[in-house]
Design a protein around this motif. Structure first.
Motif, mmCIF file in Angstrom:
data_model
loop_
_atom_site.group_PDB
_atom_site.id
_atom_site.type_symbol
_atom_site.label_atom_id
_atom_site.label_comp_id
_atom_site.label_asym_id
_atom_site.label_seq_id
_atom_site.Cartn_x
_atom_site.Cartn_y
_atom_site.Cartn_z
ATOM 1 N N GLN A 57 0.853 -1.198 0.000
ATOM 2 C CA GLN A 57 0.000 0.000 0.000
ATOM 3 C C GLN A 57 0.885 1.244 0.000
ATOM 4 O O GLN A 57 1.851 1.303 0.769
ATOM 5 C CB GLN A 57 -0.871 0.030 1.257
ATOM 6 N N THR A 58 0.522 2.212 -0.817
ATOM 7 C CA THR A 58 1.276 3.466 -0.811
ATOM 8 C C THR A 58 0.978 4.219 0.489
ATOM 9 O O THR A 58 -0.045 3.984 1.130
ATOM 10 C CB THR A 58 0.873 4.361 -2.011
ATOM 11 N N SER A 59 1.871 5.136 0.854
ATOM 12 C CA SER A 59 1.676 5.876 2.098
ATOM 13 C C SER A 59 0.504 6.851 1.959
ATOM 14 O O SER A 59 0.061 7.145 0.842
ATOM 15 C CB SER A 59 2.946 6.636 2.460
ATOM 16 N N PHE A 62 -0.410 9.796 -0.917
ATOM 17 C CA PHE A 62 0.412 9.561 -2.110
ATOM 18 C C PHE A 62 -0.243 10.158 -3.362
ATOM 19 O O PHE A 62 0.384 10.898 -4.113
ATOM 20 C CB PHE A 62 0.650 8.055 -2.297
ATOM 21 N N SER A 63 -1.537 9.826 -3.557
ATOM 22 C CA SER A 63 -2.232 10.313 -4.760
ATOM 23 C C SER A 63 -2.243 11.843 -4.784
ATOM 24 O O SER A 63 -2.068 12.454 -5.843
ATOM 25 C CB SER A 63 -3.666 9.799 -4.795
ATOM 26 N N ARG A 65 -0.035 13.867 -3.523
ATOM 27 C CA ARG A 65 1.294 14.392 -3.873
ATOM 28 C C ARG A 65 1.541 14.275 -5.375
ATOM 29 O O ARG A 65 2.078 15.181 -6.001
ATOM 30 C CB ARG A 65 2.385 13.641 -3.095
ATOM 31 N N VAL A 66 1.112 13.138 -5.951
ATOM 32 C CA VAL A 66 1.287 12.967 -7.403
ATOM 33 C C VAL A 66 0.474 14.021 -8.143
ATOM 34 O O VAL A 66 0.972 14.686 -9.061
ATOM 35 C CB VAL A 66 0.858 11.546 -7.852
ATOM 36 N N MET A 67 -0.791 14.198 -7.701
ATOM 37 C CA MET A 67 -1.673 15.137 -8.409
ATOM 38 C C MET A 67 -1.190 16.578 -8.266
ATOM 39 O O MET A 67 -1.337 17.377 -9.194
ATOM 40 C CB MET A 67 -3.118 14.998 -7.904
ATOM 41 N N ARG A 69 1.903 17.499 -8.175
ATOM 42 C CA ARG A 69 2.979 17.649 -9.171
ATOM 43 C C ARG A 69 2.414 17.708 -10.582
ATOM 44 O O ARG A 69 2.856 18.491 -11.408
ATOM 45 C CB ARG A 69 3.967 16.479 -9.058
ATOM 46 N N VAL A 70 1.416 16.859 -10.832
ATOM 47 C CA VAL A 70 0.802 16.810 -12.176
ATOM 48 C C VAL A 70 0.129 18.138 -12.504
ATOM 49 O O VAL A 70 0.328 18.706 -13.575
ATOM 50 C CB VAL A 70 -0.215 15.641 -12.233
ATOM 51 N N ILE A 71 -0.665 18.650 -11.558
ATOM 52 C CA ILE A 71 -1.419 19.876 -11.816
ATOM 53 C C ILE A 71 -0.483 21.070 -11.923
ATOM 54 O O ILE A 71 -0.667 21.937 -12.781
ATOM 55 C CB ILE A 71 -2.508 20.075 -10.741
ATOM 56 N N LYS A 73 2.439 21.040 -13.118
ATOM 57 C CA LYS A 73 3.042 20.961 -14.455
ATOM 58 C C LYS A 73 2.067 21.445 -15.504
ATOM 59 O O LYS A 73 2.390 22.191 -16.401
ATOM 60 C CB LYS A 73 3.440 19.514 -14.776
ATOM 61 N N GLY A 74 0.804 20.996 -15.363
ATOM 62 C CA GLY A 74 -0.188 21.306 -16.381
ATOM 63 C C GLY A 74 -0.570 22.772 -16.423
ATOM 64 O O GLY A 74 -0.873 23.310 -17.468
ATOM 65 N N LYS A 75 -0.564 23.439 -15.217
ATOM 66 C CA LYS A 75 -1.079 24.808 -15.177
ATOM 67 C C LYS A 75 0.016 25.868 -15.265
ATOM 68 O O LYS A 75 -0.269 27.037 -15.102
ATOM 69 C CB LYS A 75 -1.881 24.995 -13.895
ATOM 70 N N VAL B 24 -4.142 7.134 -11.190
ATOM 71 C CA VAL B 24 -3.160 7.044 -10.094
ATOM 72 C C VAL B 24 -3.678 6.063 -9.042
ATOM 73 O O VAL B 24 -2.961 5.160 -8.600
ATOM 74 C CB VAL B 24 -2.897 8.432 -9.462
ATOM 75 N N ASP B 29 -0.798 0.964 -6.161
ATOM 76 C CA ASP B 29 -0.333 -0.136 -5.297
ATOM 77 C C ASP B 29 0.432 -1.194 -6.090
ATOM 78 O O ASP B 29 1.456 -1.703 -5.624
ATOM 79 C CB ASP B 29 -1.521 -0.774 -4.561
ATOM 80 N N LEU B 32 3.794 0.248 -6.893
ATOM 81 C CA LEU B 32 4.674 0.282 -5.719
ATOM 82 C C LEU B 32 5.204 -1.123 -5.406
ATOM 83 O O LEU B 32 6.380 -1.295 -5.066
ATOM 84 C CB LEU B 32 3.936 0.851 -4.499
ATOM 85 N N ARG B 42 11.596 0.929 0.296
ATOM 86 C CA ARG B 42 10.238 1.457 0.161
ATOM 87 C C ARG B 42 10.216 2.948 -0.185
ATOM 88 O O ARG B 42 9.458 3.373 -1.059
ATOM 89 C CB ARG B 42 9.475 1.209 1.472
ATOM 90 N N GLU B 46 8.737 4.526 -3.603
ATOM 91 C CA GLU B 46 7.595 5.440 -3.678
ATOM 92 C C GLU B 46 7.949 6.697 -4.485
ATOM 93 O O GLU B 46 7.129 7.197 -5.250
ATOM 94 C CB GLU B 46 7.121 5.796 -2.265
ATOM 95 N N TYR B 57 2.231 11.265 -17.234
ATOM 96 C CA TYR B 57 1.307 12.380 -17.502
ATOM 97 C C TYR B 57 1.914 13.356 -18.512
ATOM 98 O O TYR B 57 1.256 13.781 -19.458
ATOM 99 C CB TYR B 57 1.007 13.112 -16.193
#
Lengths: 187, 192
Positions: A57-59, A62-63, A65-67, A69-71, A73-75, B24, B29, B32, B42, B46, B57
């Motif tokens: 399982q991601t910490s 996580f989602s 933090r990714v979003m 960075r993604v947003i 970049k996009g904006k 995402v 999972d 990862l 880990r 990540e 993306y």
């Protein structure tokens, strides 16, 4: 079937991709050969255990933090990216000028009027500075003539100037930037 | 690629960056799990998964859509992990050395199966350890095929290898796992 079953056939046996005769041969062999039966049991056990391996399982967050960075970049506005590019170009120009100046001062590049290379460099420098001076003079005249409040004194003039610059940047980003990006994507 | 996935990607391409969150959540999972097994850490894994999602993306325009998004993402992740791992060591694992050193189970083996021994010794978790000990060339196809539930063709695309080579590596990986499990379990039984 007297010879042992090659282990690579077990997967085909399990996933049903074998023909009916091959399948029957393997079944017959497995019922009579303990060695192959053990190998097949091992295969099935490993297969099942590997497929049932728990996913990591991601910490938390996580989602997000990714979003983020993604947003970001996009904006990123076109103007910002264009100015960033110009800043890099300007920085490189400064480095080149400093290097050139160091070379001239240390005598690596000679500017003696007598030498052929020196007089060529001198003429290029003269032409460059003359072109820059003419361009600046023309731009200043144009701004003074068409945007008089640009040089207006007092709070109204300054506020209007700042507002005008911000508006122009915004319009440039929304209209020109968007169009240029659209064209670039076609290539 | 599923219809639902292609709709999400079309939406992201048209400027709705927030739709990317669905992808995402769908793949994080699995990604990862693969990354941890490849880099062995880990936190690093990540970070690499994050980078893979951001790179995917940024390059979404290049995604042709003839494969699943997951396959494409895993290929990006696999390359990132390999770059990370190759920086740590100069020489990759040699398959020859692994095969020469492995104990070979005789064809007429009449001893107990892995399951019988594992049930005796309750040593289920050791398979996971043995996967981590496999050389990367054999570990990755096993992880992609079993844990990520990819097809042979998808594994081949991720690793940029011919499908026949992937089948061979899978076969070798399974055999090596089996041999090592037998060796380890025999030792466990002898010690108990």
């Amino acid at each position: 079937m007297n010879t042992h079953i090659p282990p690579e056939r077990f997967l085909e046996f399990v996933d049903g991709s074998l023909g009916s005769q091959d399948r029957k041969n393997i079944e017959d062999h497995l019922s009579s050969c303990r060695s192959c039966r053990t190998a097949f049991n091992d295969f099935q056990y490993l297969d099942r255990t590997l497929r049932d391996s728990p996913l990591q399982q991601t910490s938390r967050g996580f989602s997000g933090r990714v979003m983020a960075r993604v947003i970001s970049k996009g904006k990123e506005p076109f103007t910002f990216r264009m100015l960033t590019g110009l800043a890099y170009a300007f920085a490189m120009l400064i480095v080149l000028v400093v290097l050139g100046w160091v070379f001239v001062v240390t005598g690596v590049i000679g500017l003696e009027t007598g030498s052929e290379g020196g007089s060529r460099i001198q003429s290029v420098m003269d032409a460059t500075s003359s072109t820059l001076a003419t361009t600046l003079a023309l731009a200043t005249t144009w701004i003074r003539e068409y945007i008089p409040f640009f040089f207006g004194s007092g709070s109204v003039g300054i506020t209007a100037t700042i507002f005008g610059v911000v508006l122009m940047l915004f319009l440039f980003d929304r209209i020109v930037g968007w169009r240029i990006e659209g064209r670039l994507k076609q290539f | 690629m599923t219809d639902n996935e292609s709709q999400i990607i079309a939406s992201v391409r048209s400027g709705n960056a927030r739709a990317y969150a669905v992808l995402v959540d769908r793949y994080k999972d699995r990604a990862l799990t693969l990354a941890i097994r490849l880099v062995g850490n880990r936190d690093e894994a990540e970070e690499l998964v994050q980078d893979a999602f951001v790179n995917a993306y940024r390059n979404l325009e290049q995604f042709r859509g003839d494969a699943r998004f997951g396959t494409w993402l895993h290929r990006i992740l696999y390359n990132l992990c390999m770059t990370k791992v190759s920086r740590r060591r100069e020489r990759p694992d040699s398959l020859d050395s692994v095969e020469n050193g492995a104990s070979v189970i005789p064809q007429d083996y009449n001893g107990p199966s892995i399951q019988e021994m594992v049930e005796q010794g309750e040593l289920v978790g050791m398979i996971e350890e043995e996967i981590d000990r496999l050389p990367e060339t054999l570990r990755t196809p096993i992880l992609l095929f079993y844990v990520q539930e990819m097809k042979y063709q998808e594994v081949a695309e991720v690793m940029n290898l011919p499908m026949g080579t992937v089948k061979t590596y899978l076969h070798r990986g399974r055999n090596l796992l089996r041999e090592r499990m037998h060796a380890k379990l025999r030792n466990e039984v002898a010690l108990s």
